[in-house]
Design a protein around this motif. Structure first.
Motif, PDB file in Angstrom:
ATOM      1  N   GLY A   1       0.808  -1.216   0.000  1.00 15.63           N
ATOM      2  CA  GLY A   1       0.000   0.000   0.000  1.00 15.63           C
ATOM      3  C   GLY A   1       0.840   1.264   0.000  1.00 15.63           C
ATOM      4  N   GLY A   2       0.148   2.373  -0.214  1.00 14.46           N
ATOM      5  CA  GLY A   2       0.818   3.669  -0.188  1.00 14.46           C
ATOM      6  C   GLY A   2       1.126   4.191  -1.574  1.00 14.46           C
ATOM      7  N   HIS A   3       1.497   5.446  -1.609  1.00 13.79           N
ATOM      8  CA  HIS A   3       1.785   6.137  -2.866  1.00 13.79           C
ATOM      9  C   HIS A   3       3.246   6.544  -2.845  1.00 13.79           C
ATOM     10  CE1 HIS A   3       1.052   8.586  -6.402  1.00 13.79           C
ATOM     11  NE2 HIS A   3       1.520   9.657  -5.774  1.00 13.79           N
ATOM     12  N   LEU A   4       4.018   5.976  -3.757  1.00 17.39           N
ATOM     13  CA  LEU A   4       5.462   6.215  -3.778  1.00 17.39           C
ATOM     14  C   LEU A   4       5.787   7.311  -4.774  1.00 17.39           C
ATOM     15  CD1 LEU A   4       8.379   5.125  -2.968  1.00 17.39           C
ATOM     16  CD2 LEU A   4       8.228   3.763  -5.043  1.00 17.39           C
ATOM     17  N   LYS A   5       6.585   8.285  -4.342  1.00 17.16           N
ATOM     18  CA  LYS A   5       6.964   9.372  -5.262  1.00 17.16           C
ATOM     19  C   LYS A   5       8.475   9.399  -5.452  1.00 17.16           C
ATOM     20  CE  LYS A   5       4.443  13.357  -4.986  1.00 17.16           C
ATOM     21  NZ  LYS A   5       3.867  14.542  -4.291  1.00 17.16           N
ATOM     22  N   LEU A   6       8.898   9.407  -6.711  1.00 13.52           N
ATOM     23  CA  LEU A   6      10.319   9.476  -7.022  1.00 13.52           C
ATOM     24  C   LEU A   6      10.612  10.772  -7.764  1.00 13.52           C
ATOM     25  CD1 LEU A   6      10.751   5.945  -8.681  1.00 13.52           C
ATOM     26  CD2 LEU A   6      10.747   6.456  -6.268  1.00 13.52           C
ATOM     27  N   GLY A   7      11.703  11.414  -7.414  1.00 22.93           N
ATOM     28  CA  GLY A   7      12.154  12.600  -8.166  1.00 22.93           C
ATOM     29  C   GLY A   7      13.433  12.237  -8.893  1.00 22.93           C
ATOM     30  N   LEU A   8      13.361  12.124 -10.209  1.00 23.69           N
ATOM     31  CA  LEU A   8      14.508  11.600 -10.946  1.00 23.69           C
ATOM     32  C   LEU A   8      15.113  12.599 -11.924  1.00 23.69           C
ATOM     33  CD1 LEU A   8      13.309   7.984 -11.812  1.00 23.69           C
ATOM     34  CD2 LEU A   8      14.429   8.814  -9.761  1.00 23.69           C
ATOM     35  N   GLU A   9      16.432  12.555 -11.981  1.00 23.12           N
ATOM     36  CA  GLU A   9      17.160  13.322 -12.973  1.00 23.12           C
ATOM     37  C   GLU A   9      17.122  12.559 -14.293  1.00 23.12           C
ATOM     38  OE1 GLU A   9      21.101  14.687 -14.885  1.00 23.12           O
ATOM     39  OE2 GLU A   9      20.389  12.684 -14.477  1.00 23.12           O
ATOM     40  N   GLY A  10      17.219  13.266 -15.407  1.00 19.60           N
ATOM     41  CA  GLY A  10      17.414  12.588 -16.685  1.00 19.60           C
ATOM     42  C   GLY A  10      16.232  12.634 -17.631  1.00 19.60           C
ATOM     43  N   GLY A  11      15.064  13.004 -17.148  1.00 17.86           N
ATOM     44  CA  GLY A  11      13.916  13.071 -18.052  1.00 17.86           C
ATOM     45  C   GLY A  11      14.019  14.299 -18.945  1.00 17.86           C
ATOM     46  N   ALA A  12      13.463  14.210 -20.144  1.00 15.80           N
ATOM     47  CA  ALA A  12      13.456  15.368 -21.031  1.00 15.80           C
ATOM     48  C   ALA A  12      12.176  15.353 -21.833  1.00 15.80           C
ATOM     49  CB  ALA A  12      14.655  15.356 -21.966  1.00 15.80           C
ATOM     50  N   ALA A  13      11.789  16.533 -22.329  1.00 18.78           N
ATOM     51  CA  ALA A  13      10.580  16.638 -23.137  1.00 18.78           C
ATOM     52  C   ALA A  13      10.704  15.773 -24.387  1.00 18.78           C
ATOM     53  CB  ALA A  13      10.341  18.089 -23.521  1.00 18.78           C
ATOM     54  N   THR A  14      11.938  15.383 -24.715  1.00 20.26           N
ATOM     55  CA  THR A  14      12.174  14.616 -25.928  1.00 20.26           C
ATOM     56  C   THR A  14      12.094  13.114 -25.698  1.00 20.26           C
ATOM     57  OG1 THR A  14      14.477  14.988 -25.396  1.00 20.26           O
ATOM     58  CG2 THR A  14      13.547  16.340 -27.120  1.00 20.26           C
TER      59      THR A  14
ATOM     60  N   ARG B   1       6.958  -8.489  -5.613  1.00 24.05           N
ATOM     61  CA  ARG B   1       7.312  -7.152  -6.071  1.00 24.05           C
ATOM     62  C   ARG B   1       6.028  -6.331  -6.140  1.00 24.05           C
ATOM     63  NH1 ARG B   1       8.180  -7.882 -12.631  1.00 24.05           N
ATOM     64  NH2 ARG B   1       6.076  -8.613 -13.076  1.00 24.05           N
ATOM     65  N   GLY B   2       6.191  -5.048  -6.442  1.00 23.10           N
ATOM     66  CA  GLY B   2       4.997  -4.201  -6.583  1.00 23.10           C
ATOM     67  C   GLY B   2       4.273  -4.013  -5.274  1.00 23.10           C
ATOM     68  N   TYR B   3       4.972  -3.532  -4.234  1.00 19.70           N
ATOM     69  CA  TYR B   3       4.350  -3.430  -2.913  1.00 19.70           C
ATOM     70  C   TYR B   3       3.476  -2.193  -2.758  1.00 19.70           C
ATOM     71  CZ  TYR B   3       7.666  -7.126  -1.935  1.00 19.70           C
ATOM     72  OH  TYR B   3       8.358  -8.293  -1.988  1.00 19.70           O
ATOM     73  N   VAL B   4       3.862  -1.086  -3.358  1.00 17.19           N
ATOM     74  CA  VAL B   4       3.045   0.120  -3.168  1.00 17.19           C
ATOM     75  C   VAL B   4       1.863   0.105  -4.146  1.00 17.19           C
ATOM     76  CG1 VAL B   4       4.967   1.487  -2.326  1.00 17.19           C
ATOM     77  CG2 VAL B   4       4.469   1.486  -4.757  1.00 17.19           C
ATOM     78  N   ASP B   5       0.813   0.861  -3.805  1.00 11.90           N
ATOM     79  CA  ASP B   5      -0.397   0.862  -4.639  1.00 11.90           C
ATOM     80  C   ASP B   5      -0.205   1.669  -5.917  1.00 11.90           C
ATOM     81  OD1 ASP B   5      -1.861  -0.709  -2.996  1.00 11.90           O
ATOM     82  OD2 ASP B   5      -2.745   0.946  -1.865  1.00 11.90           O
ATOM     83  N   SER B   6       0.499   2.786  -5.780  1.00 11.41           N
ATOM     84  CA  SER B   6       0.644   3.645  -6.949  1.00 11.41           C
ATOM     85  C   SER B   6       2.000   4.342  -6.900  1.00 11.41           C
ATOM     86  CB  SER B   6      -0.472   4.678  -7.001  1.00 11.41           C
ATOM     87  OG  SER B   6      -0.566   5.344  -5.760  1.00 11.41           O
ATOM     88  N   ILE B   7       2.464   4.727  -8.070  1.00  8.14           N
ATOM     89  CA  ILE B   7       3.790   5.336  -8.194  1.00  8.14           C
ATOM     90  C   ILE B   7       3.664   6.634  -8.966  1.00  8.14           C
ATOM     91  CG2 ILE B   7       6.122   5.043  -9.155  1.00  8.14           C
ATOM     92  CD1 ILE B   7       5.634   2.035  -9.060  1.00  8.14           C
ATOM     93  N   GLU B   8       4.428   7.614  -8.548  1.00 10.80           N
ATOM     94  CA  GLU B   8       4.486   8.871  -9.284  1.00 10.80           C
ATOM     95  C   GLU B   8       5.961   9.189  -9.494  1.00 10.80           C
ATOM     96  OE1 GLU B   8       2.277  11.911  -7.342  1.00 10.80           O
ATOM     97  OE2 GLU B   8       2.993  13.508  -8.646  1.00 10.80           O
ATOM     98  N   ILE B   9       6.367   9.330 -10.751  1.00  8.09           N
ATOM     99  CA  ILE B   9       7.759   9.660 -11.049  1.00  8.09           C
ATOM    100  C   ILE B   9       7.788  11.071 -11.613  1.00  8.09           C
ATOM    101  CG2 ILE B   9       9.820   8.986 -12.320  1.00  8.09           C
ATOM    102  CD1 ILE B   9       8.688   6.181 -12.505  1.00  8.09           C
ATOM    103  N   ILE B  10       8.540  11.949 -10.972  1.00  6.85           N
ATOM    104  CA  ILE B  10       8.584  13.348 -11.399  1.00  6.85           C
ATOM    105  C   ILE B  10       9.972  13.647 -11.944  1.00  6.85           C
ATOM    106  CG2 ILE B  10       8.221  15.737 -10.677  1.00  6.85           C
ATOM    107  CD1 ILE B  10       6.693  14.541  -8.257  1.00  6.85           C
ATOM    108  N   GLY B  11      10.023  14.275 -13.120  1.00  8.75           N
ATOM    109  CA  GLY B  11      11.310  14.648 -13.694  1.00  8.75           C
ATOM    110  C   GLY B  11      11.866  15.870 -12.992  1.00  8.75           C
ATOM    111  N   MET B  12      13.049  15.731 -12.384  1.00  8.68           N
ATOM    112  CA  MET B  12      13.667  16.879 -11.700  1.00  8.68           C
ATOM    113  C   MET B  12      15.122  16.945 -12.117  1.00  8.68           C
ATOM    114  SD  MET B  12      12.373  16.696  -7.820  1.00  8.68           S
ATOM    115  CE  MET B  12      10.666  16.632  -7.410  1.00  8.68           C
TER     116      MET B  12
END
Lengths: 340, 529
Positions: free
Chosen positions: B52-65, B234-245
């Motif tokens: 359960g729970g909502h996991l949030k990751l802030g990751l480097e490396g994402g781009a609009a491309t 695997r897959g313990y949390v309910d939902s994941i949010e990955i934010i490009g930072m």
């Protein structure tokens, strides 16, 4: 800004054209400006295209970076038609762009228009929020500073706003994050906005970047307001107003401010343009998905369709806002409409 | 049990220490191997995964491309996104790096390792409800091997000659024997998609533990739990949010203000500051990436092995690790393999800074001019500083290095693999064979040290199809020695992957395969309330 309004012509010029211009000076100005803008945009597109072409490494090489294999590079080049001459590619792009088709991003193969629609909306939202706070605040503070000129309130306003403009914007951003997000935990960070957000959530998310932008643009507009009003204040009719017994604040609002409008409008327009096109750093610091970030990403991999579209939109915003400033300045000052 | 081992055990329980790390320290404290191993298992089992729970990751490396097509995954952001929704045929063991079953249940090589038969798992469903079939697998692999494909896995797939289904089994015929074939299929581009993703490569429909809910390139990706996941571990949390930072300070601010649970790429300059934050834990994992100084073995003056040796002995590795990596790294030994690879040849003597030996070889080489070293900040973070440090340590050996700073734009096309001496970076490869084939084989496009040795090539090919592990390990030792003593590679350091998480993130697996728990971070951790 107002030179182009000067349509004064030597005697003997074609009578009809002159009369048309005299009768509808504003309309003539707008038409003239629009035509010039179109030419300017075309020049901008050539410049951007040439600039990106001149950068070392083409899209295929920079996109793949160190992991480029000759095979993959060749695949991408033939796929995108990068192996054709520059001029052909430019005119092909231009032909589509004129019809409103900005093509698809080379890197993500998404429609550029669709992406920009979203990003531009975000950027405009941020700029709008910042403008709606900063413009009245700056003009108000400017008037206040004039009213209390060279006394304590004037000095405080000056010192604080100059301090804010002297700090680099990313530093102001970090300070705000440090105190309001990390230490007190009252503000939302990161300022990432997305479709499923409610309006209130969205406002909360942009609070910190808006505050940063307000602090950055405030001083410029405030100082200009103050200077413009002060210069008007020293004129004879203001002395008359004072002598006939008008209150100080009233004479500023009624007599000085309208006459000082033109330069203020100009500096406001310049700052609004900055709010839209110059906020790359703020967008990066606050992780805000706006146009600036989009264009920077595209430039790093030479994603030409995206760079072109962003560049044109930025140029258009600048041109439009400046034109608007000129028109408003003319409306505010009838003398400019009837040039001698 | 001593207080120290108790402390270590508690560290394991909180998820902050890998098995390797624990065993090393516990045995140093006097425990026997079995006792330490047992203790580790007990402590690790004490962590009961919470769902359960909502996991949030802030990751480097994402781009609009960024593209959603797995064949075109490039960024760290997409690396993790792909691992959330998709599965490969094979995964690699987090501790040993050996291949372990995923969508392929088991596999069997032919005696010459040139034909491989894979049994595909039954009863696995894609997110759209369709059952995974052998045809999907074949179509996927075919899409990535196509000559016209822009797949990032094209390199590892090149040796596959034929892909076919044979009675529900996958049969791969290779142009030559390759004992590492299963491991190559763990490449993160090779996500199995319905009909190979031919119809819609960016649909993001797979068999993974999470279904993609929304995606904005470079901005944000969200996932919901896949209730029909074929695996329960695997897959313990309910939902994941990955934010490009992409801004390092933004990531640190987001983590320390509790807005995200996990961030990647913590810089060596800020990691010690972040460590002081009360709710933050630093996860550093040994990696395969290495910062290198490369010389062309066939270009004067570097065609002289004495000069190459002089330049190797003049490298102060310990200082490099301390100053450039802030201590978050391991010293290198001038061959591109470290203990994170399966079949790592242990016991090769560590080369260390020795100005006297450097001076001796320098004199012997007869070269007395200054040596031009090209560098740029894009080669690796701190590359310019590293070049200047190197200049200093060379001076003590009487070698004069001239550092030339090159523009970052075009560095990879104009300087790297073109100029005879420059700084560069290599990410790891899944196997030793891949690493050597990519950059040390005579015919490799990326042989950036121009190391051309027929005896080395021969050994490489022999090792590739050798199914006996002991024999293979010996061959890899011999190859390592060749590169170390005669190659053009100066390898001062391997960089650690430094990530950070808030303390309620548990179950983090230090995976030697790649950064961010080999990309599986979001599917492996759980949140303690």
């Amino acid at each position: 800004m107002s030179e182009s309004v000067d349509t004064g012509s030597p005697p003997g010029q074609k009578e009809s054209g002159l009369r048309y211009k005299e009768r509808f000076p504003l309309l003539a100005l707008i038409v003239e400006r629009l035509l010039l803008s179109a030419a300017l945009l075309l020049a901008v597109s050539v410049l951007i295209f040439g600039g990106v072409e001149a950068l070392p490494g083409d899209f295929a090489e920079t996109y793949l970076g160190q992991s480029a294999t000759p095979q993959a590079v060749a695949n991408i080049r033939s796929d995108l038609g990068l192996d054709r001459p520059v001029v052909t590619r430019y005119f092909e792009w231009l032909g589509n762009a004129v019809q409103g088709d900005f093509g698809t991003s080379w890197a993500s193969r998404n429609s550029v228009s669709e992406q920009i629609g979203k990003r531009l909306g975000n950027s405009l939202f941020l700029a709008f929020c910042a403008a709606i706070i900063s413009v009245p605040l700056a003009v108000g503070l400017g008037m206040l500073a004039v009213h209390f000129r060279n006394r304590i309130p004037d000095k405080i306003i000056n010192v604080v706003s100059l301090a804010a403009i002297s700090l680099p914007e990313f530093f102001i951003g970090y300070l705000l994050i440090l105190f309001f997000a990390v230490k007190f935990g009252v503000a939302t960070f990161p300022a990432t906005v997305y479709d499923s957000m409610t309006f209130v959530e969205r406002l909360k998310a942009v609070a910190l970047p808006v505050a940063t932008l307000v602090l950055v643009v405030l001083a410029h507009m405030m100082r200009m307001t103050r200077a413009a009003i002060l210069s008007v204040m020293s004129s004879a009719y203001m002395e008359t107003a004072e002598l006939k017994g008008l209150g100080a604040f009233r004479s500023i609002v009624r007599h000085a401010a309208p006459n000082a409008l033109a330069p203020i409008i100009n500096v406001v327009a310049l700052n609004l343009a900055y709010l839209v096109v110059g906020v790359v750093v703020v967008e990066v610091v606050f992780v805000y998905p706006g146009m600036g970030q989009y264009m920077v990403d595209a430039v790093t991999v030479r994603d030409m369709p995206v760079v072109q579209a962003c560049g044109l939109i930025f140029a258009a915003v600048y041109i439009l806002l400046n034109m608007l400033a000129d028109i408003l300045a003319i409306i505010a000052n009838p003398r400019l409409r009837h040039p001698r | 049990m001593s207080n120290y081992t108790k402390y270590l055990a508690s560290h394991v329980t909180s998820g902050g220490m890998s098995r390797r790390e624990f065993m090393g320290r516990a045995m140093a404290a006097g425990l026997t191997l079995t006792a330490a191993s047992q203790l580790f298992t007990e402590s690790a089992e004490a962590q009961e995964p919470k769902r359960g729970g909502h996991l949030k990751l802030g990751l480097e490396g994402g781009a609009a491309t960024d593209s959603k097509d797995p064949a075109k995954f490039l960024s760290q952001f997409m690396f993790v996104v792909g691992r959330c929704w998709g599965d490969m045929l094979v995964e690699s063991d987090p501790l040993t790096g050996k291949p372990v079953p995923a969508l392929a249940e088991s596999w069997e090589p032919s005696a010459d390792a040139a034909t491989w038969t894979f049994n595909i798992r039954k009863g696995v469903q894609f997110h759209d409800g369709k059952e995974l079939t052998i045809d999907d697998v074949v179509a996927t692999l075919k899409r990535h091997t196509d000559e016209k494909s822009e797949s990032g896995a094209l390199g590892v797939m090149k040796s596959i000659k034929e892909i076919k289904a044979d009675g529900g089994k996958l049969v791969l015929t290779l142009s030559e024997g390759n004992a590492d074939m299963p491991l190559l299929l763990s490449d993160y581009h090779l996500v199995i998609q319905p009909n190979g993703g031919v119809d819609d490569p960016g649909a993001s429909i797979g068999t993974g533990p999470y279904k993609m809910a929304s995606f904005e390139p470079g901005v944000r990706a969200t996932f919901e739990k896949n209730p029909d996941d074929w695996r329960s571990d695997r897959g313990y949390v309910d939902s994941i949010e990955i934010i490009g930072m992409n801004d390092a300070t933004a990531r640190i601010a987001a983590l320390s203000s509790g807005q995200v649970h996990y961030i990647n790429r913590v810089g060596p300059k800020t990691v010690d500051l972040l460590k002081r934050a009360p709710n933050v834990e630093i996860f550093n994992t040994s990696g395969r990436g290495h910062y290198v100084f490369i010389m062309h073995c066939n270009t004067a003056p570097f065609d002289n092995n004495d000069l190459r040796l002089a330049l190797k002995y003049a490298m102060d590795r310990e200082t490099m690790v301390q100053r450039i990596l802030g201590g978050y790294g391991k010293v290198g030994n001038d061959f591109p393999i470290n203990e994170t690879y399966a079949l790592f040849p242990e016991g090769i003597e560590q080369r260390s800074y020795d100005p006297d030996k450097a001076a001796f070889h320098y004199k012997k080489s007869g070269h007395d001019d200054s040596v031009l070293l090209r560098t740029s900040e894009v080669a690796f973070p701190g590359a310019v500083d590293a070049a200047v440090l190197y200049q200093e340590s060379c001076k003590k050996a009487g070698i004069n290095i001239e550092v030339k700073r090159e523009p970052g734009d075009g560095y990879w096309s104009n300087v790297w693999n073109a100029q005879p001496f420059c700084t560069s970076y290599w990410g790891g490869r899944p196997t030793q064979d891949q690493m050597y084939s990519t950059a040390y084989l005579s015919t490799a496009d990326w042989n950036d040290t121009r190391f051309k040795r027929p005896d080395f090539d021969k050994l490489l090919y022999e090792a590739r199809s050798e199914l006996d592990e002991a024999k293979r390990k010996d061959m890899y030792r011999e190859m390592a020695m060749m590169v170390r003593d005669e190659g053009g590679l100066i390898l001062p350091m391997f960089n650690d992957f430094v990530n950070a998480a808030s303390k309620n993130v548990k179950g983090y697996v230090h995976d030697i395969g790649n950064d961010m728990s080999n990309g599986y971070v979001a599917t492996r951790v759980w949140l303690e309330s």
